[in-house]
Design a protein around this motif. Structure first.
Motif, PDB file in Angstrom:
ATOM      1  N   SER A 404       0.910  -1.535   0.344  1.00  0.00           N
ATOM      2  CA  SER A 404       0.045  -0.081   0.245  1.00  0.00           C
ATOM      3  C   SER A 404       0.678   1.390  -0.015  1.00  0.00           C
ATOM      4  O   SER A 404       2.034   1.503   0.376  1.00  0.00           O
ATOM      5  N   ALA A 405       0.514   1.853  -0.923  1.00  0.00           N
ATOM      6  CA  ALA A 405       1.063   3.585  -0.899  1.00  0.00           C
ATOM      7  C   ALA A 405       1.450   4.205   0.514  1.00  0.00           C
ATOM      8  O   ALA A 405      -0.584   3.962   0.860  1.00  0.00           O
ATOM      9  N   ALA A 406       1.401   5.399   0.752  1.00  0.00           N
ATOM     10  CA  ALA A 406       1.274   5.858   2.126  1.00  0.00           C
ATOM     11  C   ALA A 406       0.747   6.379   1.947  1.00  0.00           C
ATOM     12  O   ALA A 406       1.179   8.163   2.291  1.00  0.00           O
ATOM     13  N   VAL A 407      -0.341   6.445   1.597  1.00  0.00           N
ATOM     14  CA  VAL A 407      -1.649   7.981   1.040  1.00  0.00           C
ATOM     15  C   VAL A 407      -2.666   7.643   1.559  1.00  0.00           C
ATOM     16  O   VAL A 407      -3.163   6.609   1.607  1.00  0.00           O
ATOM     17  N   PRO A 408      -3.633   8.316   1.522  1.00  0.00           N
ATOM     18  CA  PRO A 408      -5.206   8.176   1.343  1.00  0.00           C
ATOM     19  C   PRO A 408      -5.954   7.141   1.230  1.00  0.00           C
ATOM     20  O   PRO A 408      -5.434   7.401  -0.142  1.00  0.00           O
ATOM     21  N   SER A 409      -6.372   6.157   2.145  1.00  0.00           N
ATOM     22  CA  SER A 409      -7.692   5.631   1.399  1.00  0.00           C
ATOM     23  C   SER A 409      -6.324   4.273   0.615  1.00  0.00           C
ATOM     24  O   SER A 409      -7.280   3.131   0.108  1.00  0.00           O
ATOM     25  N   ALA A 410      -5.308   4.169   0.906  1.00  0.00           N
ATOM     26  CA  ALA A 410      -4.244   3.214  -0.057  1.00  0.00           C
ATOM     27  C   ALA A 410      -4.866   1.632   0.471  1.00  0.00           C
ATOM     28  O   ALA A 410      -4.968   0.994  -0.436  1.00  0.00           O
ATOM     29  N   GLY A 411      -5.335   1.742   1.646  1.00  0.00           N
ATOM     30  CA  GLY A 411      -4.926   0.197   2.565  1.00  0.00           C
ATOM     31  C   GLY A 411      -6.529  -0.318   1.530  1.00  0.00           C
ATOM     32  O   GLY A 411      -6.582  -1.369   1.911  1.00  0.00           O
ATOM     33  N   MET A 442      -7.393   6.994  11.527  1.00  0.00           N
ATOM     34  CA  MET A 442      -6.885   6.366  12.491  1.00  0.00           C
ATOM     35  C   MET A 442      -5.517   5.512  12.060  1.00  0.00           C
ATOM     36  O   MET A 442      -4.420   5.057  13.409  1.00  0.00           O
ATOM     37  N   ARG A 443      -5.877   4.587  11.267  1.00  0.00           N
ATOM     38  CA  ARG A 443      -4.685   3.782  11.068  1.00  0.00           C
ATOM     39  C   ARG A 443      -3.378   4.442  10.812  1.00  0.00           C
ATOM     40  O   ARG A 443      -2.197   3.701  10.822  1.00  0.00           O
ATOM     41  N   THR A 444      -3.729   5.981   9.869  1.00  0.00           N
ATOM     42  CA  THR A 444      -2.009   6.057   9.639  1.00  0.00           C
ATOM     43  C   THR A 444      -1.447   6.486  11.528  1.00  0.00           C
ATOM     44  O   THR A 444      -0.226   6.256  11.095  1.00  0.00           O
TER      45      THR A 444
HETATM   46  N1  ASP Z   1      -3.683   5.970   5.263  1.00  0.00           N
HETATM   47  C1  ASP Z   1      -2.608   5.231   5.265  1.00  0.00           C
HETATM   48  C2  ASP Z   1      -1.069   5.552   5.302  1.00  0.00           C
HETATM   49  O1  ASP Z   1      -0.670   6.621   4.245  1.00  0.00           O
HETATM   50  C3  ASP Z   1      -2.554   3.951   4.200  1.00  0.00           C
HETATM   51  C4  ASP Z   1      -4.187   2.756   4.158  1.00  0.00           C
HETATM   52  O2  ASP Z   1      -4.520   2.338   5.014  1.00  0.00           O
HETATM   53  O3  ASP Z   1      -4.996   4.036   4.137  1.00  0.00           O
HETATM   54  O4  ASP Z   1      -0.355   5.249   5.960  1.00  0.00           O
END
Ligand code: ASP
Length: 483
Positions: A404-411, A442-444
């Motif tokens: 997963s990229a470290a950006v919003p919604s990647a997960g 929260m997960r970030t």
């Molecule tokens: N937004 C998370 C992050 O940047 C990745 C994700 O779970 O979507 O760490």
């Protein structure tokens, strides 16, 4: 007067942002907020990302060059990857245990679960997937009428536009052969790797390659390069300081925008969104809270000892609040590095190598959430996942969180791959989509805290951890503000 600590200022910005969004939604001002306030939130994320990509590059080169010899580099690299892997697998396990214990998907009403089950069977048959739990409602004449009605529904689900674009992204990720992820790490053009935010692993690869090569050339040649890289790093870190001065305002704008987009001109919508998915959200939040408040402090206690429970949160506060506001570990990375270096006292040699890699590959929060989401979706469709399938989830959620990229919604995008690995319908991401942003925030926080924890443990092992309990974590920000 004592100035309020930065993370408190950010938290105030955050709360005011949410309140403003709710107020503007109540008085019908949502589009004003979206047009005139939210763009500042986007500017904030852009600024942080702008700094993050070159910072990763120079910091990796700096880190490798700082470690000095290839043997120590190999040792530290090996330890880092192993530690990241262990925390990730542990987080998936926490997610699986919680979701099986709480059973959020089983708490829905029985009738809709039966409908869900039928639509799953229709989908599985159409895709040629084998149903592993031996139940077959479609063969049961008493469900015939319902089955007919539901066929249309599941077709509509698949056509949902927001879902189909995500399905395409995941599709291209999985169509490739087993070694494709490895091939993808090696860029054929360095500049296109830099230009695309999703290609952080390629930037890391180049940084490592460049840094290692630097170690093998004569000292008089490498020294000036190392000095330049070091100075450039300083400039980027100064840029972070400057951006962070305005962080409370930017965070206000960011949150006002996010919540306004969710609520529109009807606040009750937010409540509705959460009601249906409350048990699921609660399970994810519980797991994430367990990691943040129990697992990481416990690891600190076991491996590092020196740092107190509150000291840990004080030190990490700015990075954690920022991770929550931006939903992006990459955008938070510059601040994570400052917190770990300045407040926890980890040597730059370790942070500049371990943290950029962590931001990209180590996502404990993401994989925990993926495990919960997959089992929850299976439960609400009355599907019993076998032990083998749950172990497959451990494997794929680990890999998906690394990818997963470290950006919003990647997960959320990578969740599609986890769903497919156990023969479930990827279009179900639509079900959890409405609450995804808040869970992403929260997960970030967990992702970022996990990186910082592993980084501190590695530094301790290398004798490069110099925490000063008496130091005020805000001192550095204040000094920098004066400078
Ligand atoms: N937004 C998370 C992050 O940047 C990745 C994700 O779970 O979507 O760490």
């Amino acid at each position: 007067m004592k100035k309020l600590a930065l993370h408190w200022q950010i938290i105030i910005g955050l709360v005011l942002g949410i309140l403003w969004a709710l107020l503007s939604s109540a008085i019908g001002w949502s589009s004003f907020t979206i047009d005139w306030i939210a763009p500042f939130g986007t500017i904030f994320i852009n600024l942080l990302k702008l700094i993050a990509v070159p910072l990763v590059l120079f910091s990796i080169i700096n880190g490798v060059a700082g470690i000095g010899d290839p043997a120590s580099l190999g040792r530290m690299g090996g330890k880092t990857l192993l530690a990241y892997l262990i925390t990730t697998v542990f987080a998936v396990a926490v997610g699986l245990v919680l979701v099986n214990l709480i059973g959020p998907g089983k708490l829905m009403d029985q009738e809709s679960r039966i409908d869900n089950r039928i639509s799953y069977e229709i989908w599985a048959n159409s895709q040629g997937y084998q149903i592993k739990d031996g139940i077959n409602y479609l063969q049961d004449p008493k469900f015939m009428e319902r089955a007919k009605k539901i066929t249309d529904l599941s077709r509509a689900e698949l056509q949902d536009a927001s879902v189909s674009s995500k399905l395409e992204t995941a599709d291209s990720a999985k169509q490739s052969g087993p070694l494709q992820p490895l091939v993808d790490i090696v860029p054929q053009n360095f500049f296109s790797a830099l230009a695309d935010n999703g290609l952080m692993l390629q930037v890391i690869f180049f940084g490592l390659f460049f840094g290692i090569s630097l170690l093998f050339i004569p000292n008089e040649k490498s020294k000036p390069v190392i000095e330049v890289v070091d100075s450039i790093m300083e400039v980027f870190l100064k840029m972070v300081d400057l951006v962070m001065k305005a962080a409370p305002f930017f965070v206000f704008a960011l949150l006002a925008g996010v919540v306004s987009k969710m609520a529109g001109d009807d606040i009750s919508k937010v409540v509705e969104i959460f009601k249906g998915l409350s048990w699921y959200s609660l399970t994810v939040v519980l797991g994430l809270a367990f990691m943040i408040f129990v697992v990481y402090p416990a690891l600190f206690k076991i491996f590092i000892k020196k740092v107190s429970y509150t000291g840990f949160f004080k030190a990490m506060g700015p990075a954690q609040t920022l991770a929550f506001s931006t939903s992006s570990s990459a955008a938070t990375l510059p601040v994570t590095m400052e917190c770990v270096e300045d407040n926890l006292g980890v040597d730059k040699k370790v942070t500049s190598f371990v943290l950029p890699i962590g931001a990209t590959v180590n996502m404990d929060g993401t994989c925990l959430y993926q495990a919960v989401a997959v089992v929850f979706l299976a439960q609400m469709h009355m599907i019993d996942l076998t032990l083998g399938q749950q172990l497959t989830i451990v494997l794929t959620a680990t890999l998906a969180s690394i990818g997963s990229a470290a950006v919003p919604s990647a997960g959320l995008v990578m969740l599609i791959i986890v769903l497919e690995s156990v023969g479930l319908n990827p279009a179900w991401i639509a079900i959890i989509f409405p609450v995804d942003r808040i869970l992403d925030m929260m997960r970030t926080v967990v992702n970022v805290t996990g990186d910082a924890t592993v980084c501190s443990i590695i530094a301790k092992g290398e004798g490069l951890f110099n925490y000063n309990a008496d130091k005020d974590p805000n001192e550095d920000w204040k000094l920098k503000e004066k400078a």
